[in-house]
Design a protein around this motif. Sequence first.
Motif, PDB file in Angstrom:
ATOM      1  N   LEU A  23     -91.578  97.206-129.575  1.00  0.00           N
ATOM      2  CA  LEU A  23     -90.526  97.476-130.550  1.00  0.00           C
ATOM      3  C   LEU A  23     -89.477  98.413-129.949  1.00  0.00           C
ATOM      4  CD1 LEU A  23     -91.284  98.434-134.266  1.00  0.00           C
ATOM      5  CD2 LEU A  23     -89.481  99.538-132.987  1.00  0.00           C
ATOM      6  N   THR A  26     -87.449  96.773-127.257  1.00  0.00           N
ATOM      7  CA  THR A  26     -86.453  95.852-127.813  1.00  0.00           C
ATOM      8  C   THR A  26     -85.218  96.607-128.264  1.00  0.00           C
ATOM      9  OG1 THR A  26     -88.217  94.355-128.543  1.00  0.00           O
ATOM     10  CG2 THR A  26     -86.055  94.086-129.558  1.00  0.00           C
ATOM     11  N   LEU A 363     -88.208  93.245-135.064  1.00  0.00           N
ATOM     12  CA  LEU A 363     -88.654  94.641-135.121  1.00  0.00           C
ATOM     13  C   LEU A 363     -89.704  94.854-136.206  1.00  0.00           C
ATOM     14  CD1 LEU A 363     -85.310  96.637-134.618  1.00  0.00           C
ATOM     15  CD2 LEU A 363     -86.959  95.886-132.890  1.00  0.00           C
ATOM     16  N   LEU A 366     -93.017  93.239-135.253  1.00  0.00           N
ATOM     17  CA  LEU A 366     -93.736  94.038-134.259  1.00  0.00           C
ATOM     18  C   LEU A 366     -94.440  95.223-134.917  1.00  0.00           C
ATOM     19  CD1 LEU A 366     -91.180  93.974-131.303  1.00  0.00           C
ATOM     20  CD2 LEU A 366     -93.522  93.067-131.258  1.00  0.00           C
ATOM     21  N   ALA A 367     -93.771  95.850-135.889  1.00  0.00           N
ATOM     22  CA  ALA A 367     -94.428  96.961-136.603  1.00  0.00           C
ATOM     23  C   ALA A 367     -95.643  96.456-137.376  1.00  0.00           C
ATOM     24  CB  ALA A 367     -93.429  97.638-137.531  1.00  0.00           C
TER      25      ALA A 367
END
Length: 374
Positions: A23, A26, A363, A366-367
């Motif tokens: 994350l 990115t 994002l 990914l979290a």
Amino acid sequence: MAFPLPESNPEALNLDPRPLARLCATIERHIAEGHHPGAQVAVARHGKLALFRSFGEARVGSPASAETLFLMYSNTKVVTAAAVWLLAEEGLIRFSDTVAQHVPEFAAHGKGGITILQLLTHQGGFPSAMVPAECWADHARLRRTVSDFTLEWTPGSRVQYHPTAAHWVAAVLIEAVTGQDFRAFIRERIITPLGLTQEIVIGMEAATLPRAAEIYDPKQDGAFVPRAAENTAEHHAAGIPGGGGYGTARGMAAFYQMLAGGGVLGSTRLFSPRMIEFVTRNFTGDRIDEYMGIPMHRGIGPHSRGETPVARGLGTIGHPRTFGHGGVGSSYCWADPTSGTSFAFFSNCRQTEVFHNQRMDVLSSLAHAAILPE
């Protein structure tokens, strides 16, 4: 006052650090590619801060730091809505009340039947209504202006995002019920009790202006373009209730920790669990939001992930009960109450919705991928 979330680390909170590293990488790549000058991200779980990082520049030539306040745009809507929830929690209003029960002149032009629930779930019927800057500091004029809004369609018949109009009405409602400036009420009854006065600002005083990141349009001829309308002291001070608050990522991650925890943060209980369960329900089902073009599963402030194939901002792989809100082209904040996790991302460029939606799906997903079972 100390920040209300103690610092921890992903492993201690049963979060996989590998997706969180991806994350952050990115975000760094997007800055290197020129999509925005700077950013912040925060992830928290079970009342502790797992990740908080600042990236790039708050203003071109000035680095972002932990103290940088980013324009939250429509993330502000959930903070404003929370003030309305508090009025309901205290028995001063009901969500089934019409706005006109508390602001009688709002009934003009056929608006007398609009309920508070319809107002805050984007079913009010006046999505294009505007409040001019001349009203920002003139509360009587603001009340007259929102009362004079005219309908574009029958309230309740459609779901269509109201970019600013509905929450200006909410601000007038707060002032009518409390007798206070809506910004003061939000600060005194929502932000201060949570210990977030340095982290979330609705109506910025002059002394705080140096902490504010500038907001930019995408690059033209190789340079970011400051947005003239937003980068003014007047705009900062207005605290526009649907899009003019400022915050840090860790501040909004803490705010959403309170929501994920059923209304409590640390030793401070702001809402009952039943209130949070109610306001984060899906009141619009799988109806299409005609502004967004997809179902948004609207709650009374935030929207939820739901079970439709496509989601906006909250992450495709997020649990259906995940709820939150975004800021146009720049940000998203959310909570997953099933895991006790909250997330906040801010950037300082109002990017295209195509890029923003794809970026936030990556994002946020990914979290979510970092959340391990307990």
